[in-house]
Motif scaffolding. Structure first.
Motif, PDB file in Angstrom:
ATOM      1  N   HIS A   6     -78.456 -77.520  50.241  1.00  0.00           N
ATOM      2  CA  HIS A   6     -76.998 -77.464  50.369  1.00  0.00           C
ATOM      3  C   HIS A   6     -76.380 -76.337  49.544  1.00  0.00           C
ATOM      4  O   HIS A   6     -75.326 -76.484  48.936  1.00  0.00           O
ATOM      5  CB  HIS A   6     -76.381 -78.807  49.986  1.00  0.00           C
ATOM      6  N   GLY A   7     -77.067 -75.225  49.534  1.00  0.00           N
ATOM      7  CA  GLY A   7     -76.478 -74.041  48.914  1.00  0.00           C
ATOM      8  C   GLY A   7     -76.441 -74.070  47.409  1.00  0.00           C
ATOM      9  O   GLY A   7     -75.701 -73.318  46.792  1.00  0.00           O
ATOM     10  N   ILE A   8     -77.274 -74.930  46.823  1.00  0.00           N
ATOM     11  CA  ILE A   8     -77.266 -75.025  45.355  1.00  0.00           C
ATOM     12  C   ILE A   8     -77.672 -73.702  44.713  1.00  0.00           C
ATOM     13  O   ILE A   8     -77.210 -73.339  43.636  1.00  0.00           O
ATOM     14  CB  ILE A   8     -78.188 -76.188  44.910  1.00  0.00           C
ATOM     15  N   GLY A   9     -78.500 -72.960  45.408  1.00  0.00           N
ATOM     16  CA  GLY A   9     -78.968 -71.711  44.830  1.00  0.00           C
ATOM     17  C   GLY A   9     -78.038 -70.532  45.082  1.00  0.00           C
ATOM     18  O   GLY A   9     -78.357 -69.395  44.779  1.00  0.00           O
ATOM     19  N   GLN A  10     -76.878 -70.810  45.642  1.00  0.00           N
ATOM     20  CA  GLN A  10     -75.996 -69.714  46.039  1.00  0.00           C
ATOM     21  C   GLN A  10     -75.535 -68.884  44.835  1.00  0.00           C
ATOM     22  O   GLN A  10     -75.592 -67.661  44.868  1.00  0.00           O
ATOM     23  CB  GLN A  10     -74.781 -70.279  46.772  1.00  0.00           C
ATOM     24  N   LEU A  11     -75.095 -69.567  43.807  1.00  0.00           N
ATOM     25  CA  LEU A  11     -74.537 -68.816  42.678  1.00  0.00           C
ATOM     26  C   LEU A  11     -75.591 -68.025  41.916  1.00  0.00           C
ATOM     27  O   LEU A  11     -75.356 -66.847  41.614  1.00  0.00           O
ATOM     28  CB  LEU A  11     -73.761 -69.756  41.757  1.00  0.00           C
ATOM     29  N   PRO A  12     -76.750 -68.612  41.621  1.00  0.00           N
ATOM     30  CA  PRO A  12     -77.798 -67.759  41.043  1.00  0.00           C
ATOM     31  C   PRO A  12     -78.134 -66.580  41.940  1.00  0.00           C
ATOM     32  O   PRO A  12     -78.331 -65.458  41.455  1.00  0.00           O
ATOM     33  CB  PRO A  12     -78.986 -68.722  40.905  1.00  0.00           C
ATOM     34  N   ALA A  13     -78.178 -66.835  43.232  1.00  0.00           N
ATOM     35  CA  ALA A  13     -78.465 -65.726  44.159  1.00  0.00           C
ATOM     36  C   ALA A  13     -77.379 -64.664  44.065  1.00  0.00           C
ATOM     37  O   ALA A  13     -77.669 -63.459  44.052  1.00  0.00           O
ATOM     38  CB  ALA A  13     -78.560 -66.258  45.576  1.00  0.00           C
ATOM     39  N   ASP A  14     -76.125 -65.134  43.985  1.00  0.00           N
ATOM     40  CA  ASP A  14     -75.028 -64.175  43.831  1.00  0.00           C
ATOM     41  C   ASP A  14     -75.207 -63.359  42.559  1.00  0.00           C
ATOM     42  O   ASP A  14     -74.993 -62.150  42.543  1.00  0.00           O
ATOM     43  CB  ASP A  14     -73.687 -64.916  43.765  1.00  0.00           C
ATOM     44  N   ILE A  28     -77.960 -62.610  41.038  1.00  0.00           N
ATOM     45  CA  ILE A  28     -79.008 -61.599  41.230  1.00  0.00           C
ATOM     46  C   ILE A  28     -78.474 -60.438  42.051  1.00  0.00           C
ATOM     47  O   ILE A  28     -78.726 -59.269  41.770  1.00  0.00           O
ATOM     48  CB  ILE A  28     -80.232 -62.246  41.913  1.00  0.00           C
ATOM     49  N   LYS A  29     -77.691 -60.784  43.043  1.00  0.00           N
ATOM     50  CA  LYS A  29     -77.098 -59.727  43.866  1.00  0.00           C
ATOM     51  C   LYS A  29     -76.222 -58.819  43.008  1.00  0.00           C
ATOM     52  O   LYS A  29     -76.292 -57.595  43.109  1.00  0.00           O
ATOM     53  CB  LYS A  29     -76.264 -60.357  44.979  1.00  0.00           C
ATOM     54  N   PHE A  30     -75.423 -59.437  42.152  1.00  0.00           N
ATOM     55  CA  PHE A  30     -74.517 -58.633  41.308  1.00  0.00           C
ATOM     56  C   PHE A  30     -75.301 -57.684  40.414  1.00  0.00           C
ATOM     57  O   PHE A  30     -74.895 -56.551  40.180  1.00  0.00           O
ATOM     58  CB  PHE A  30     -73.644 -59.540  40.449  1.00  0.00           C
TER      59      PHE A  30
END
Lengths: 510, 394, 351
Positions: free
Chosen positions: C56-64, C66-68
């Motif tokens: 359910h998108g729990i990893g979205q913010l860490p992924a963001d 890393i993207k940053f």
């Protein structure tokens, strides 16, 4: 007040300053003296009987020799009447000027800027026509003037200039350099395609040669003609050689007397199966359009449309080697239309939905697909969407033609000119003024057309390559629609009679 | 008061940040302030598209605002001159991509009237139906985006939910989601698919319910009221002077609507309610928008009751040519009065096709509206004078 | 219990552990709030929100994140480079520093300052300086206007914030945050009904909460970043990691100010008014630790609840106008806050 009464009222109030009134389609157009435009506008706005309080729009109109007209449309919210206030800008095509009415209607501000931007009509008393409102700041020329050409049209002529049937009838006779003979028999398809390809390549080479020749000529001319001459000579690459080339390329298309020419683009026409003058085939070629464009309800044609669509590439003949025997297509379509699914759907539609107006079940009657039916399907059913395909596919033929013909009597070199050019050129010469005049006015107006008047000295002694020099590319010759008139008249005569309207709209899909 | 215009380069701090800003120093002896010149757009979220507004700011107050348009000018009028009437229909639904159907309808009407063509009854009714669905589609977009610009991020998602449904509905009939190209000269591309009317009826009920939700969500919101009431007041006479039309004009209290005053298609057979406002401020404009959705849904219901069976197209000659002459046809487009002034020289392509687009006139009034407003109010005004940039620039 | 759990004999080890704990909390808590915002907003807006990154998108913010990190770090040519680079840090650090004094559970604090409230409020306003620095150094007019708005907002809303907290201090009789929590636990309305300060200080709580929204530039007070007017104000010119720092600062700010509100008004780690935490041994865990963990859970629950209200506001309200915000502050909030203090003072003296 009725438009007629309004016209009378305007005449009463403005007297001789109204030069003309016209009522068409229940709409009044009052032409006023240019000087009196602000007065007339003020009258329109303030006179209690008129009370044109709603400033609708203002627009320039290219009036050919007369220069540019400016039409201001006003509406009265209170009285619910309209007027087109028209004034022809004095100054002809060179220096069209009109008094501004921004003092009367604030909304006129942007509209006058637009009229300036598009037509070059200057408005005295306007707070600032520049920067140009819609085009970019360093844009040259005034795009909506008829002498301004669409660059795409220069690159590739508009295929929609002529409807398929016009083209075949008109071109077959006149085409001078038709490279290819009537479309070959299907067995020879590939060979013919290859041949056409070779021809095209040849034509291209010819064009290149012509280009080089033109450049050489330009180089030679430079001292004589100065910069402009050089430009004029160098730019018009569509020299005689190129004429030939383009004619060659196009020559493939006008497969005489065959509707296959629908698919206009050059030699591609060849890839299609043969049988000129076979209406069945014509039907096949246009079947997909007929299918998608007929008036019958959509319900039935989920499967049907798909079927026809899948058949279409082959039928349309674009690049697809026509392996499938084309005459089958209309049959196939008819069969589908006649199939149980279609009938069911059509019947269901009638029950299920009030919407089911025109139904597909008539299609069965056409089952023995005779030539006439196929023709009908393609010709009549198609119009709505037939418009789409050619336009998308490529751009007009005549644009380039007029372009090349310029204001020079192109007819003088009949041998070199392929038919579109030749035919286009003649009317261009006959048409009053625009050609030459435009060139002159454009020179002053835009600076783009500087070359228009220059190249004459170069003309006499140049053969194919140099021939180009007196046809400046940027001369903005006659309005590009103009030369078509004659052509279209012919074509009109050749038009098949209009199919009578079937009252219910049924049976159009066969 | 003396105004000193400093040269570019003599900006805020030499060699530091802000160098090169054009500043105007005014006032002498008193508190000296500098006007700041700010470019809103061409790429800016509030201009939904590529409108550019050059504003001079005194603090947050706008001293002068100049809309700059043309970034999206695609020369439709020129293109139309090189296309035949059937092709033009596919062309004109592109400039205002949110009211595609209404635009193509205008051209078809112009050509038909010029040719004195009798369009089948059913086709005319379906045109009304589609035009109203298109209107709802358009208004929903602006209901959402106006909230978004004011910082309310939720309504836009709700509005798009309904838009999806309606787009699906229209797609089932036209095959397009944005550019329908459903009108033809003399009728329509094809008849409605089975079940369309039933689906329409269901959809009107849905949208009506949802519309009242939006009303609660935004109109009932105190902050929304505070942001839009008495902001960007457009007096009726000024609106007429600028040729402002549509919801923006109706908000000033003038119920000028081509569907009522000069009915086209079958608008004379239905009862068209034109909601009008009282003050002509942003809040009124927004209210009108919501009320117009309801009004359109009412019209759709009436169409569903009255739509007759029959053909939807007439047979035309292979080449459609409008006879020589000129005609102006106006329609009430979602954003205001759309008009087509067609000058024909008897050929199959028009000699001149003037598109009178509502957004162009509406935006031309922007200088008037924005003067002496706050920067934040500019957003409320830009959002409530509904426009589509393609419709401005054409 | 006025000692931190980490008050070890070895001062340096304790310091190290404290810093590690603070940094850990500081990096994780904003992500939790960010995830709640993603999902909460999405569901309020009839959509799903992030669904692809892990469950359910729990990893979205860490992924963001890393993207940053991968993004190019652009500094505008005209920018004041040092200030520009420094600004995200200045905005970020105060939030971390405040965490040092906030008690998240019994014994779960780094330092129990006697002037805890004073310290927290003083440091919290430093982050606005980071915003001003960013705004000025970006050499962008949008940023500058955003910065000016932020400054004006700071001045207007720092007062109600401080005055709201001052009333609490007055009532608790201490400026220590731990002391205030304990004082709330001891407080009895009319000497009978146990209650936290949220009830007697209802007005103060309201002012504090709204003012903290304004301080954080959260909707409906997000004029400094107003994406549809100023295109994110001071953050306009930032990219990559620096931009991520600003975002982190925003969410860390939410955590910190929510935590402050919890500590000042909502009884800190106490689950209910007058109800203590379990402090018996569970398996090998001593009672102290059990109480700390339970207290931490309770505090976090309250923080998340407050943060959720902030998210809820964001989904509901349009943005106010800068002058309206100033008017509300100076004409309503500050007088009300002063009135609140007066009333509290009178009660304190009388009682």
């Amino acid at each position: 007040m009725t438009p007629e009464d309004l016209a009378e009222y305007f005449r009463d109030k403005l007297g001789a300053r109204v030069t003309d009134t016209k009522v068409a389609h229940g709409q009044l157009t009052v032409t006023v003296d240019p000087e009196a435009l602000p007065t007339a506008a003020r009258l329109c706005k303030e006179d209690p009987a008129l009370r044109f309080d709603f400033f609708d729009w203002m627009s320039g109109v290219d009036e050919r020799d007369a220069g540019f007209g400016v039409v201001t449309h006003l509406y009265s919210v209170e009285h619910r009447h309209h007027v087109n206030l028209r004034a022809v800008a004095p100054g002809g095509r060179d220096q069209p000027r009109l008094p501004s009415i921004t003092g009367v209607y604030r909304g006129a501000n942007w509209h006058e800027r637009e009229a300036y931007d598009m037509f070059g009509v200057e408005f005295d008393g306007h707070p600032g026509l520049l920067p140009r409102i819609l085009t970019v700041e360093n844009f040259e020329g005034f795009p909506l003037r008829k002498e301004f050409h669409l660059s795409t049209r220069d690159a590739k002529p508009w295929p929609g200039a002529k409807e398929p049937e016009e083209r075949t009838s008109a071109e077959a006779g006149q085409s001078v350099t038709t490279i290819d003979t009537p479309a070959p028999v299907s067995a020879e398809d590939k060979a013919a395609a290859a041949k056409a390809k070779a021809e095209r390549a040849k034509a291209k080479a010819a064009a290149m040669r012509a280009k080089k020749a033109g450049e050489r000529a330009a180089a030679e001319l430079q001292p004589a003609g100065g910069d402009h001459g050089a430009r004029a000579a160098a730019e018009p690459q569509p020299a005689g050689g190129d004429d030939q080339a383009s004619a060659a390329a196009e020559g493939a298309a006008p497969a005489p007397a065959s509707d296959t020419a629908t698919m206009d683009a050059g030699g591609e026409g060849l890839d299609k199966p043969p049988a000129p003058s076979d209406p069945d085939l014509a039907g096949a070629g246009e079947m997909p359009e007929a299918a998608s464009a007929t008036d019958a309800p959509l319900q039935a044609d989920e499967g049907e449309a798909e079927e026809t669509r899948s058949a279409s590439p082959a039928a349309a003949g674009e690049d697809v080697p026509a392996g499938t025997p084309a005459p089958d297509e209309p049959m196939g379509a008819a069969e589908i239309a006649d199939s149980d699914i279609a009938k069911d759907a059509a019947a269901g539609a009638v029950q299920g939905d009030v919407a089911a107006g025109a139904t597909g079940d008539q299609a069965g009657e056409d089952e023995p697909v005779d030539d006439l039916a196929a023709e009908t399907a393609s010709g009549i059913g198609a119009p709505p969407s037939a418009s789409g395909t050619p336009g998308v596919e490529a751009e007009g033929r005549h644009g380039g033609a007029t372009e090349q013909s310029g204001d020079r009597p192109a007819a003088e070199t009949p041998g070199m000119n392929a038919d579109p050019q030749g035919r286009a050129a003649r009317p261009a010469d006959q048409t009053p003024a625009p050609g030459a005049d435009d060139g002159a006015s454009a020179t002053r107006d835009s600076g783009q057309a500087v070359s228009a008047t220059m190249p004459d000295p170069a003309a006499p002694d140049t053969t194919p390559g140099g021939d180009a020099s007196d046809r400046p590319v940027e001369s903005y010759p006659s309005p590009d629609a103009e030369p078509l008139r004659a052509q279209e008249l012919q074509a009109d005569d050749a038009d098949p009679p209009v199919e009578p309207t079937t009252p219910s709209g049924e049976g159009e899909r066969s | 008061m003396t105004d000193t215009l400093l040269r570019p380069g003599s900006g805020m701090l030499p060699g530091g940040p802000g160098e090169g800003m054009l500043v105007e120093v005014r006032g002498e002896g008193e508190l000296r302030t500098q006007d700041m010149n700010l470019n809103i757009g061409p790429q800016h979220p509030a201009t939904h598209g590529v409108l550019r507004v050059v504003i001079d700011l005194d603090g947050e107050k706008i001293v002068r605002a100049t809309p700059v348009i043309g970034y999206m000018h695609r020369g439709f009028e020129k293109l139309a001159e090189a296309r035949d009437y059937r092709q033009i229909i596919a062309l004109v639904n592109r400039h205002d991509w949110l009211s595609a159907f209404c635009n193509e309808l205008g051209v078809a009407l112009a050509v038909e009237r010029m040719m004195e063509l009798e369009v089948p009854d059913r086709a005319e009714w379906i045109r009304v139906l589609m035009a109203e669905w298109n209107r709802v589609l358009n208004h929903l977009m602006f209901v959402g985006s106006f909230g978004l610009e004011l910082g309310a991020i939720t309504p836009v998602f709700f509005a798009f939910r309904e838009r999806e449904d309606i787009q699906g509905l229209m797609e089932s009939a036209t095959g397009g989601r944005l550019h329908f190209t459903y009108t033809r000269v003399g009728g329509l591309k094809e008849d409605l698919p089975r079940g369309f009317l039933a689906a329409s009826a269901k959809m009107t009920r849905n949208v009506r319910v949802r519309n009242s939700e939006y009303r609660d969500l935004l109109e009932g919101n105190e902050i929304f009221k505070a942001r839009t009431r008495k902001v960007g007041i457009l007096p009726p006479d000024v609106a007429l002077d600028y040729g402002v039309s549509g919801p923006t004009l109706h908000a000033t209290g003038i119920a000028e609507d081509a569907r009522v005053t000069e009915p086209y298609c079958r608008y004379d057979k239905v009862n068209v309610h034109v909601p009008v406002g009282a003050t002509g401020d942003s809040y009124d404009r927004f209210q009108i928008l919501l009320a117009r959705i309801d009004a359109s849904l009412d019209i759709i219901d009436q169409v569903l009751d009255n739509i007759p069976p029959g053909p939807v197209n007439v047979k035309l000659p292979k080449i459609v040519k409008a006879p020589e002459g000129e005609i102006y046809v106006r329609t009430e487009n979602p954003l205001g009065q759309g008009g087509y002034y067609l000058v024909s020289d008897g050929k199959k392509n028009p000699w001149r096709l003037k598109m009178r687009t509502p957004s162009f006139n509406n935006i031309s009034a922007m200088s008037y509206l924005l003067k002496d407003q706050l920067l934040s109010d500019m957003i409320a005004i830009l959002g409530s004078v509904f426009f589509v940039v393609g419709d401005v620039d054409r | 219990m006025t000692e931190s759990l980490l008050a070890l004999d070895n001062v340096w080890l304790a310091l190290l552990l404290k810093v590690a704990a603070i940094v850990g909390f500081f990096l994780v808590a904003p992500l939790v709030i960010g995830y709640i915002e993603h999902k909460g907003l999405a569901h309020m807006q009839a959509r799903l929100g992030p669904m692809e990154a892990a469950f359910h998108g729990i990893g979205q913010l860490p992924a963001d994140g890393i993207k940053f990190i991968q993004k190019e770090d652009i500094i505008p040519a005209n920018a004041d480079k040092w200030v520009f680079s420094l600004a995200p840090g200045v905005a970020l650090v105060p939030a971390m520093v405040i965490l040092a004094v906030i008690p998240l559970g019994p014994g779960l604090w780094a330092e129990d300052l006697d002037t805890g409230v004073f310290f927290a409020l003083a440091v919290s306003s430093v982050s606005v300086i980071g915003i001003l620095m960013a705004a000025w150094s970006s050499a962008s007019k949008y940023s500058l206007m955003g910065g000016i708005r932020a400054a004006a907002q700071l001045i207007a809303y720092e007062l109600p914030l401080v005055l709201g907290a001052a009333a609490v201090v007055l009532q608790a009789g201490t400026m220590s945050l731990v002391g205030i929590v304990e004082a709330q636990n001891d407080f009895r309305i009319l000497g009978v009904v146990p209650m936290w300060f949220v009830l007697p200080q209802a007005l103060g709580f309201l002012l504090f909460f709204v003012a903290s929204l304004a301080e954080l530039s959260r909707p409906p007070f997000d004029m400094p970043i107003a994406d549809s007017e100023l295109i994110f104000g001071h953050m306009t010119e930032y990219t990559g990691l620096r931009y991520a720092f600003f975002m982190l600062a925003e969410y860390a700010g939410i955590v910190v100010l929510s935590a402050l509100a919890v500590v000042l008004f909502l009884g800190g780690w106490y689950p209910l008014p007058g109800v203590g935490l379990p402090s018996f041994d569970v398996l090998f865990l001593p009672g102290e630790v059990v109480a700390a963990l339970a207290g931490f859970a309770v505090t976090m629950g309250k923080i998340v609840a407050l943060a959720f209200v902030m998210i809820w506001f964001r989904a509901t309200f349009p943005r106010l106008r800068e002058d309206q915000l100033q008017r509300i502050s100076w004409l309503a909030f500050i007088p009300l806050a002063i009135l609140n203090i007066v009333v509290v003072a009178v009660f304190k003296v009388v009682a």
